[in-house]
Write a protein that holds these residues in place. Structure first.
Motif, PDB file in Angstrom:
ATOM      1  N   SER A 131       0.832  -1.207   0.000  1.00  0.00           N
ATOM      2  CA  SER A 131       0.000   0.000   0.000  1.00  0.00           C
ATOM      3  C   SER A 131       0.865   1.256   0.000  1.00  0.00           C
ATOM      4  N   PHE A 132       1.923   1.258   0.792  1.00  0.00           N
ATOM      5  CA  PHE A 132       2.825   2.412   0.824  1.00  0.00           C
ATOM      6  C   PHE A 132       3.412   2.692  -0.552  1.00  0.00           C
ATOM      7  N   THR A 133       3.790   1.644  -1.283  1.00  0.00           N
ATOM      8  CA  THR A 133       4.305   1.858  -2.633  1.00  0.00           C
ATOM      9  C   THR A 133       3.226   2.450  -3.532  1.00  0.00           C
ATOM     10  N   ARG A 134       2.021   1.897  -3.443  1.00  0.00           N
ATOM     11  CA  ARG A 134       0.931   2.369  -4.315  1.00  0.00           C
ATOM     12  C   ARG A 134       0.561   3.816  -4.041  1.00  0.00           C
ATOM     13  N   ILE A 135       0.735   4.289  -2.791  1.00  0.00           N
ATOM     14  CA  ILE A 135       0.379   5.687  -2.498  1.00  0.00           C
ATOM     15  C   ILE A 135       1.619   6.595  -2.525  1.00  0.00           C
ATOM     16  N   GLU A 136       2.721   6.052  -3.041  1.00  0.00           N
ATOM     17  CA  GLU A 136       3.948   6.826  -3.264  1.00  0.00           C
ATOM     18  C   GLU A 136       4.623   7.269  -1.968  1.00  0.00           C
ATOM     19  N   LYS A 137       4.485   6.485  -0.929  1.00  0.00           N
ATOM     20  CA  LYS A 137       5.222   6.699   0.322  1.00  0.00           C
ATOM     21  C   LYS A 137       6.363   5.679   0.344  1.00  0.00           C
ATOM     22  N   HIS A 138       7.385   5.958  -0.462  1.00  0.00           N
ATOM     23  CA  HIS A 138       8.388   4.941  -0.748  1.00  0.00           C
ATOM     24  C   HIS A 138       9.341   4.700   0.428  1.00  0.00           C
ATOM     25  N   GLU A 139       9.656   5.707   1.191  1.00  0.00           N
ATOM     26  CA  GLU A 139      10.502   5.492   2.370  1.00  0.00           C
ATOM     27  C   GLU A 139       9.786   4.591   3.382  1.00  0.00           C
ATOM     28  N   ASP A 140       8.506   4.827   3.562  1.00  0.00           N
ATOM     29  CA  ASP A 140       7.734   3.983   4.478  1.00  0.00           C
ATOM     30  C   ASP A 140       7.630   2.557   3.939  1.00  0.00           C
ATOM     31  N   SER A 141       7.488   2.427   2.633  1.00  0.00           N
ATOM     32  CA  SER A 141       7.442   1.108   2.026  1.00  0.00           C
ATOM     33  C   SER A 141       8.738   0.341   2.295  1.00  0.00           C
ATOM     34  N   LEU A 142       9.864   1.008   2.101  1.00  0.00           N
ATOM     35  CA  LEU A 142      11.156   0.350   2.334  1.00  0.00           C
ATOM     36  C   LEU A 142      11.304  -0.061   3.794  1.00  0.00           C
ATOM     37  N   ARG A 143      10.798   0.746   4.692  1.00  0.00           N
ATOM     38  CA  ARG A 143      10.877   0.399   6.114  1.00  0.00           C
ATOM     39  C   ARG A 143      10.065  -0.860   6.407  1.00  0.00           C
ATOM     40  N   MET A 144       8.853  -0.934   5.857  1.00  0.00           N
ATOM     41  CA  MET A 144       8.012  -2.110   6.099  1.00  0.00           C
ATOM     42  C   MET A 144       8.640  -3.360   5.501  1.00  0.00           C
ATOM     43  N   PHE A 145       9.091  -3.258   4.266  1.00  0.00           N
ATOM     44  CA  PHE A 145       9.687  -4.434   3.635  1.00  0.00           C
ATOM     45  C   PHE A 145      10.989  -4.839   4.332  1.00  0.00           C
ATOM     46  N   GLY A 146      11.719  -3.857   4.842  1.00  0.00           N
ATOM     47  CA  GLY A 146      12.924  -4.182   5.614  1.00  0.00           C
ATOM     48  C   GLY A 146      12.584  -4.979   6.862  1.00  0.00           C
ATOM     49  N   LEU A 147      11.528  -4.583   7.553  1.00  0.00           N
ATOM     50  CA  LEU A 147      11.098  -5.322   8.744  1.00  0.00           C
ATOM     51  C   LEU A 147      10.666  -6.745   8.376  1.00  0.00           C
ATOM     52  N   LEU A 148       9.993  -6.880   7.265  1.00  0.00           N
ATOM     53  CA  LEU A 148       9.563  -8.204   6.814  1.00  0.00           C
ATOM     54  C   LEU A 148      10.757  -9.113   6.553  1.00  0.00           C
ATOM     55  N   LEU A 149      11.706  -8.594   5.803  1.00  0.00           N
ATOM     56  CA  LEU A 149      12.873  -9.400   5.445  1.00  0.00           C
ATOM     57  C   LEU A 149      13.710  -9.735   6.673  1.00  0.00           C
ATOM     58  N   ASP A 150      13.799  -8.801   7.603  1.00  0.00           N
ATOM     59  CA  ASP A 150      14.542  -9.057   8.842  1.00  0.00           C
ATOM     60  C   ASP A 150      13.899 -10.176   9.663  1.00  0.00           C
ATOM     61  N   ASN A 151      12.591 -10.360   9.482  1.00  0.00           N
ATOM     62  CA  ASN A 151      11.871 -11.387  10.242  1.00  0.00           C
ATOM     63  C   ASN A 151      11.625 -12.660   9.428  1.00  0.00           C
ATOM     64  N   GLY A 152      12.373 -12.805   8.332  1.00  0.00           N
ATOM     65  CA  GLY A 152      12.348 -14.058   7.591  1.00  0.00           C
ATOM     66  C   GLY A 152      11.225 -14.227   6.595  1.00  0.00           C
ATOM     67  N   HIS A 153      10.497 -13.143   6.308  1.00  0.00           N
ATOM     68  CA  HIS A 153       9.392 -13.253   5.362  1.00  0.00           C
ATOM     69  C   HIS A 153       9.929 -13.296   3.936  1.00  0.00           C
ATOM     70  N   LYS A 154       9.381 -14.197   3.125  1.00  0.00           N
ATOM     71  CA  LYS A 154       9.776 -14.310   1.719  1.00  0.00           C
ATOM     72  C   LYS A 154       8.741 -13.595   0.865  1.00  0.00           C
ATOM     73  N   LEU A 155       9.201 -12.675   0.051  1.00  0.00           N
ATOM     74  CA  LEU A 155       8.301 -11.875  -0.776  1.00  0.00           C
ATOM     75  C   LEU A 155       7.878 -12.655  -2.013  1.00  0.00           C
ATOM     76  N   ASN A 156       6.567 -12.616  -2.329  1.00  0.00           N
ATOM     77  CA  ASN A 156       6.134 -13.164  -3.615  1.00  0.00           C
ATOM     78  C   ASN A 156       6.444 -12.149  -4.712  1.00  0.00           C
ATOM     79  N   SER A 157       6.108 -12.488  -5.946  1.00  0.00           N
ATOM     80  CA  SER A 157       6.488 -11.632  -7.079  1.00  0.00           C
ATOM     81  C   SER A 157       5.891 -10.230  -6.955  1.00  0.00           C
ATOM     82  N   TYR A 158       4.636 -10.150  -6.506  1.00  0.00           N
ATOM     83  CA  TYR A 158       3.988  -8.850  -6.389  1.00  0.00           C
ATOM     84  C   TYR A 158       4.680  -7.999  -5.325  1.00  0.00           C
ATOM     85  N   GLY A 159       4.897  -8.569  -4.147  1.00  0.00           N
ATOM     86  CA  GLY A 159       5.562  -7.822  -3.076  1.00  0.00           C
ATOM     87  C   GLY A 159       6.973  -7.423  -3.454  1.00  0.00           C
ATOM     88  N   LEU A 160       7.691  -8.336  -4.102  1.00  0.00           N
ATOM     89  CA  LEU A 160       9.062  -8.032  -4.519  1.00  0.00           C
ATOM     90  C   LEU A 160       9.081  -6.892  -5.532  1.00  0.00           C
TER      91      LEU A 160
END
Length: 316
Positions: A241-270
């Motif tokens: 959602s952050f990417t879609r609303i052009e809040k890219h810094e917030d998007s990177l923060r969320m995805f960083g937290l996901l990756l730090d916690n072992g979450h694997k991104l599907n093609s859409y999330g990636l």
């Protein structure tokens, strides 16, 4: 092998045609209980939707609704309108207005209990997310209001963290449509106030594999959204959602937290993550190196451009 074992095998194989045949045979084999019949109807609709078979989907779902208005009244009416793939596929054949009528019928006639709260939330989420895609602002606002009221029913509800993050994600996109920057910033502030509690919860959960209930069953739709995977999926959706609303810094923060916690991104999330990284950093090497670091499921970079056309220049 019983019907349910065979069904799970076919789900894992993504074999919608065989699932449809299996369910029709099961329906003919005996007199089904209410929960068995609801499960069959829901999964027939779901697999017709996955096949984009709008005619059979509509005919089955219309039968599901007509049966459900009596059989599922009043506890289980939201079962009828609990899936976004079904709703959006019906929209392809101009049946979304009817789906909306079914949703509003469930909202009006269903009781509101702790036992059906999770599936009620799923139906409101389906209505809101589908309305965003179809730019149906009137229904979007109704669904978001219903989500908020539900969240406020019980502050001890086990699904509260998952539901709040989901609600905030959809509300962000609604305010983006209305160009309400003040509203967006207010929601982001609420999200970051909630984030420490959410991360503490994620870190405290043991990652224990459990056998989930049958897809599309009443039990599965009301299954607790308290697992580590469920909470990470909520954050994944928020990052998108952050990417879609052009809040890219917030998007990177969320995805960083996901990756730090072992979450694997599907093609859409990636695709959403790398798009925000590209817009923020503006460096192709940084984006490509990050792609190679975290691409654990073998996606090709060209596949990502289906979700983010701005990445096409990487493969030209």
């Amino acid at each position: 092998m019983d019907i349910y074992e065979k069904f799970n095998q076919l789900v894992n194989a993504n074999d919608s045609i065989e699932i449809i045949d299996l369910l029709h045979d099961f329906k003919k084999s005996k007199k089904l209980s209410l929960d068995e019949e609801g499960w069959v109807y829901w999964n027939l609709s779901d697999n017709y939707a996955l096949l984009r078979n709008t005619n059979d989907l509509y005919q089955n779902h219309l039968e599901f609704v007509n049966w459900g208005k009596t059989a599922l009244y009043p506890e289980k009416l939201h079962w009828l309108v609990s899936d976004g793939t079904q709703a959006l596929t019906l929209s392809l054949a101009d049946h979304f207005n009817e789906w909306t009528e079914w949703y509003l019928y469930a909202c009006t006639h269903s009781n509101r209990s702790r036992e059906n709260r999770a599936v009620r939330f799923e139906s409101h989420r389906t209505a809101a997310a589908s309305s965003l895609k179809l730019n149906n602002i009137q229904l979007l606002d109704i669904a978001l209001e219903n989500m908020l009221r539900l969240i406020q029913e019980d502050d001890t509800w086990q699904n509260l963290l998952f539901s709040k993050i989901t609600y905030f994600s959809l509300l962000l996109e609604r305010n983006y449509l209305h160009k309400d920057e003040e509203g967006i910033n207010s929601i982001i502030s609420c999200i970051y106030q909630l984030l420490p509690t959410l991360l503490d919860e994620i870190c405290s959960i043991e990652n224990v594999e459990s056998v989930p209930p049958l897809l599309g069953s009443w039990s599965q739709l009301n299954y607790p959204r308290t697992s580590k995977q469920s909470l990470l999926i909520a954050l994944n959706n928020l990052g998108c959602s952050f990417t879609r609303i052009e809040k890219h810094e917030d998007s990177l923060r969320m995805f960083g937290l996901l990756l730090d916690n072992g979450h694997k991104l599907n093609s859409y999330g990636l695709a959403k993550y790398l798009s925000s990284l590209w817009i923020t950093e503006g460096d192709k090497d940084t984006v490509m190196n990050r792609f190679l670091e975290i691409n654990e499921t073998g996606q090709s970079f060209s596949d990502l451009t289906n979700f983010e056309p701005g990445l096409k220049e990487f493969v030209l």
